[in-house]
Design a protein around this motif. Structure first.
Motif, PDB file in Angstrom:
ATOM      1  N   PHE A  81       1.111  -1.165   0.026  1.00 16.41           N
ATOM      2  CA  PHE A  81       0.169   0.239  -0.059  1.00 16.41           C
ATOM      3  C   PHE A  81       0.843   1.277   0.045  1.00 16.41           C
ATOM      4  O   PHE A  81       1.722   1.322   1.039  1.00 16.41           O
ATOM      5  N   SER A 129       1.308  11.507   9.107  1.00 15.59           N
ATOM      6  CA  SER A 129      -0.110  11.528  10.002  1.00 15.59           C
ATOM      7  C   SER A 129      -0.951  12.226   9.128  1.00 15.59           C
ATOM      8  O   SER A 129      -2.291  12.035   8.588  1.00 15.59           O
ATOM      9  N   ASP A 130      -0.494  13.261   8.221  1.00 20.14           N
ATOM     10  CA  ASP A 130      -1.364  14.126   7.349  1.00 20.14           C
ATOM     11  C   ASP A 130      -1.718  13.388   6.010  1.00 20.14           C
ATOM     12  O   ASP A 130      -0.865  13.946   4.874  1.00 20.14           O
ATOM     13  N   LYS A 161     -10.964   4.003   4.293  1.00 17.55           N
ATOM     14  CA  LYS A 161     -11.530   2.680   4.437  1.00 17.55           C
ATOM     15  C   LYS A 161     -10.815   1.532   4.590  1.00 17.55           C
ATOM     16  O   LYS A 161     -11.177   0.674   5.031  1.00 17.55           O
ATOM     17  N   LEU A 193      -7.682   1.593   5.790  1.00 17.11           N
ATOM     18  CA  LEU A 193      -7.052   1.596   7.079  1.00 17.11           C
ATOM     19  C   LEU A 193      -8.185   1.169   8.062  1.00 17.11           C
ATOM     20  O   LEU A 193      -8.010   0.608   9.148  1.00 17.11           O
ATOM     21  N   ARG A 231      -6.444  -1.870  10.053  1.00 18.30           N
ATOM     22  CA  ARG A 231      -5.962  -1.704  11.506  1.00 18.30           C
ATOM     23  C   ARG A 231      -6.123  -2.914  12.471  1.00 18.30           C
ATOM     24  O   ARG A 231      -5.168  -3.163  13.178  1.00 18.30           O
TER      25      ARG A 231
HETATM   26  N1  COS Z   1     -14.187   6.568   6.234  1.00 20.30           N
HETATM   27  C1  COS Z   1     -14.748   7.464   5.348  1.00 20.30           C
HETATM   28  N2  COS Z   1     -14.803   8.663   4.973  1.00 20.30           N
HETATM   29  C2  COS Z   1     -13.704   9.204   5.879  1.00 20.30           C
HETATM   30  C3  COS Z   1     -13.034   8.488   6.740  1.00 20.30           C
HETATM   31  C4  COS Z   1     -13.198   7.265   7.053  1.00 20.30           C
HETATM   32  N3  COS Z   1     -12.507   6.178   7.990  1.00 20.30           N
HETATM   33  N4  COS Z   1     -12.080   9.310   7.505  1.00 20.30           N
HETATM   34  C5  COS Z   1     -12.235  10.452   7.042  1.00 20.30           C
HETATM   35  N5  COS Z   1     -13.291  10.316   5.865  1.00 20.30           N
HETATM   36  C6  COS Z   1     -13.742  11.569   5.175  1.00 20.30           C
HETATM   37  C7  COS Z   1     -14.418  12.651   6.158  1.00 20.30           C
HETATM   38  O1  COS Z   1     -15.830  12.348   6.702  1.00 20.30           O
HETATM   39  C8  COS Z   1     -14.183  13.657   5.298  1.00 20.30           C
HETATM   40  O2  COS Z   1     -15.221  14.046   4.450  1.00 20.30           O
HETATM   41  P1  COS Z   1     -15.821  15.190   3.864  1.00 20.30           P
HETATM   42  O3  COS Z   1     -14.668  16.069   3.238  1.00 20.30           O
HETATM   43  O4  COS Z   1     -16.877  14.945   3.128  1.00 20.30           O
HETATM   44  O5  COS Z   1     -16.134  15.935   5.329  1.00 20.30           O
HETATM   45  C9  COS Z   1     -12.885  13.668   4.592  1.00 20.30           C
HETATM   46  O6  COS Z   1     -12.711  12.025   4.391  1.00 20.30           O
HETATM   47  C10 COS Z   1     -11.658  14.258   5.114  1.00 20.30           C
HETATM   48  O7  COS Z   1     -11.598  13.886   6.376  1.00 20.30           O
HETATM   49  P2  COS Z   1     -10.833  14.475   7.534  1.00 20.30           P
HETATM   50  O8  COS Z   1     -11.357  16.025   7.578  1.00 20.30           O
HETATM   51  O9  COS Z   1     -11.060  13.841   8.850  1.00 20.30           O
HETATM   52  O10 COS Z   1      -9.482  14.407   7.171  1.00 20.30           O
HETATM   53  P3  COS Z   1      -8.185  15.038   7.807  1.00 20.30           P
HETATM   54  O11 COS Z   1      -7.383  15.539   6.651  1.00 20.30           O
HETATM   55  O12 COS Z   1      -8.298  15.705   9.165  1.00 20.30           O
HETATM   56  O13 COS Z   1      -7.219  13.637   8.385  1.00 20.30           O
HETATM   57  C11 COS Z   1      -6.918  11.716   9.600  1.00 20.30           C
HETATM   58  C12 COS Z   1      -7.895  12.592   9.207  1.00 20.30           C
HETATM   59  C13 COS Z   1      -5.947  12.289  10.445  1.00 20.30           C
HETATM   60  C14 COS Z   1      -7.577  10.649  10.363  1.00 20.30           C
HETATM   61  C15 COS Z   1      -6.245  10.804   8.399  1.00 20.30           C
HETATM   62  O14 COS Z   1      -5.344  11.875   7.390  1.00 20.30           O
HETATM   63  C16 COS Z   1      -5.103   9.623   8.861  1.00 20.30           C
HETATM   64  O15 COS Z   1      -6.183   8.542   9.035  1.00 20.30           O
HETATM   65  N6  COS Z   1      -4.020   9.856   8.983  1.00 20.30           N
HETATM   66  C17 COS Z   1      -3.199   8.765   9.227  1.00 20.30           C
HETATM   67  C18 COS Z   1      -3.015   8.081   7.987  1.00 20.30           C
HETATM   68  C19 COS Z   1      -2.201   7.068   8.293  1.00 20.30           C
HETATM   69  O16 COS Z   1      -2.650   5.917   9.186  1.00 20.30           O
HETATM   70  N7  COS Z   1      -0.852   6.664   7.704  1.00 20.30           N
HETATM   71  C20 COS Z   1      -0.058   5.535   7.951  1.00 20.30           C
HETATM   72  C21 COS Z   1       0.498   4.985   6.806  1.00 20.30           C
HETATM   73  S1  COS Z   1      -0.530   4.173   5.812  1.00 20.30           S
HETATM   74  S2  COS Z   1       0.281   2.438   6.180  1.00 20.30           S
END
Ligand code: COS
Length: 385
Positions: free
Chosen positions: A122, A131-132, A236, A238, A242
């Motif tokens: 992935f 994180s972002d 989705k 993740l 997780r």
């Molecule tokens: N399922 C469906 N939709 C989701 C979602 C989920 N699990 N999480 C977020 N969304 C949607 C939100 O509803 C939002 O939609 P709208 O624009 O319609 O409101 C959109 O996605 C953006 O969400 P949000 O504003 O919460 O995004 P952020 O930029 O604030 O980031 C986090 C959210 C921090 C949770 C995300 O960036 C994240 O998970 N970061 C960690 C990444 C990670 O795990 N990295 C490791 C490497 S991958 S191995």
């Protein structure tokens, strides 16, 4: 304890335990030291039909889900937290295809993954976007029947070893996270190469490396879901993956607990086995309680995901948060119980402690998991009103 496993699930646990004990245990230290990729164990996992556990039967898999994957990963990780990533990180790279792929894409890629002929990975993380996840810089520009990818992904588990990559890139930078799209990129695609291979603290038998895209031409048929849906594909995915990291953490913790019990029974001080001392007994009791609590949460969340529960983000994050913190505490205590020997590489617990650490960091740091959980709570509370 009875975990209400089906006969099939018990069989999976037995199969994974056999591979772990007979094939992985004898070589785990060697792989940890060399940092080589364990292709011989991947072959064993394929022969035991474990690589396709979570893939539907119509695409050549076993037809299980996240629960079956978690059971296998837990069992493998009791012995080695790194080697099993060939399976777990392949699942992470495959979930975008399972969740968002067309039937054509599924037919093309899933059978090879299910048979263990191809590993997957992935590609989300970048040097400036960890994180972002919405701050992806890799771009994908549409040109005729292709998307042209440019950028670098880093810390990619199975990087270089996998044949199939689910990659997130920006098709429309102006739209922020809504301008991201997901693509399947095959190894060998012109313009797709591998960069720095990481030299890691733990999980050293897993490959972690950079993916480099330089005018890489990806057929438009490899777009996963719709253009602009890439961030949701990632989120989705993740949510689905997780619990697998949680199972990895759970397995490492359970393995460290087993080692600690055995050691405490044989190690004598003051003419008595140290297992007879209350100080050690209480540590073992705390470790066992936390392992059981983590297991209950991981299984409950995995089952919820498999039931198709649409709202699993918070629970999925909780499973990873809790199990990984437990793994860190339990492995640290295991080293303590082993005393000076625990700090030495002849004994397995120092490796378990090193392996455990990554589970608090990858697939979203535990700080990010807390954000996800809190936002989920607040969102649900607003809906109730
Ligand atoms: N399922 C469906 N939709 C989701 C979602 C989920 N699990 N999480 C977020 N969304 C949607 C939100 O509803 C939002 O939609 P709208 O624009 O319609 O409101 C959109 O996605 C953006 O969400 P949000 O504003 O919460 O995004 P952020 O930029 O604030 O980031 C986090 C959210 C921090 C949770 C995300 O960036 C994240 O998970 N970061 C960690 C990444 C990670 O795990 N990295 C490791 C490497 S991958 S191995």
């Amino acid at each position: 304890m009875d975990y209400c496993l089906t006969d099939e699930q018990k069989m999976i646990v037995e199969l994974a335990r056999k591979v772990a004990q007979e094939k992985i245990k004898p070589v785990r230290q060697e792989y940890d030291e060399s940092g080589e990729f364990p292709w011989d164990i991947v072959k064993e996992l394929s022969q035991a039909d474990l690589m396709g556990l979570y893939i539907a039967q119509e695409y050549g898999g076993f037809g299980g889900g996240v629960m079956e994957l978690c059971l296998a990963v837990e069992e493998l990780c009791k012995v080695d937290g790194g080697i099993s990533l060939a399976l777990a990180a392949t699942a992470l790279g495959t979930f975008p295809i399972i969740l968002f792929g067309t039937d054509e894409q599924k037919k093309k890629y899933l059978p090879r993954i299910a048979k263990g002929e191809a590993l997957a990975a992935f590609g989300l993380t970048e040097p400036e976007s960890g994180s972002d996840a919405g701050a992806t810089k890799t771009t994908a520009k549409k040109e005729g029947d292709y998307y042209i990818l440019n950028g670098t992904k880093c810390f990619i588990t199975n990087g270089g070893m996998a044949e199939i990559y689910s990659v997130i890139a920006m098709t429309d930078k102006a739209r922020g996270s809504r301008g991201a799209s997901a693509f399947i990129v095959e190894k060998g695609t012109p313009g797709f190469t591998f960069g720095k291979k990481e030299n890691k603290m733990g999980i050293r038998a897993s490959a972690t490396c950079e993916l480099i895209f330089q005018d890489c031409k990806v057929p438009k048929a490899n777009l996963l879901g719709k253009e602009g849906a890439g961030f949701i594909v990632a989120m989705k995915t993740l949510d689905q993956s997780r619990p697998g990291v949680a199972a990895q953490a759970l397995g490492i913790a359970a393995g460290a607990l087993d080692e600690s019990i055995e050691y405490a029974k044989t190690r004598k001080q003051f003419d008595h086995p140290i297992s007879s001392f209350q100080a050690i007994q209480h540590m073992l009791a705390n470790m066992a309680t936390e392992v059981e609590a983590a297991r209950a949460l991981v299984y409950a969340v995995a089952r919820a995901v498999d039931k198709g529960d649409k709202d699993v983000s918070g629970a999925s994050a909780m499973s990873k948060l809790y199990a990984s913190d437990v793994a860190m505490r339990v492995t640290t205590d295991a080293v303590q119980i082993f005393g000076g020997y625990g700090y030495m590489k002849e004994y397995p617990v120092e490796k378990m402690m090193r392996d455990a650490k990554i589970t608090q960091i990858y697939e979203g740091t535990n700080q990010i998991q807390r954000n996800v959980i809190a936002l989920d709570l607040i969102k649900k509370s607003a809906k109730k009103k």
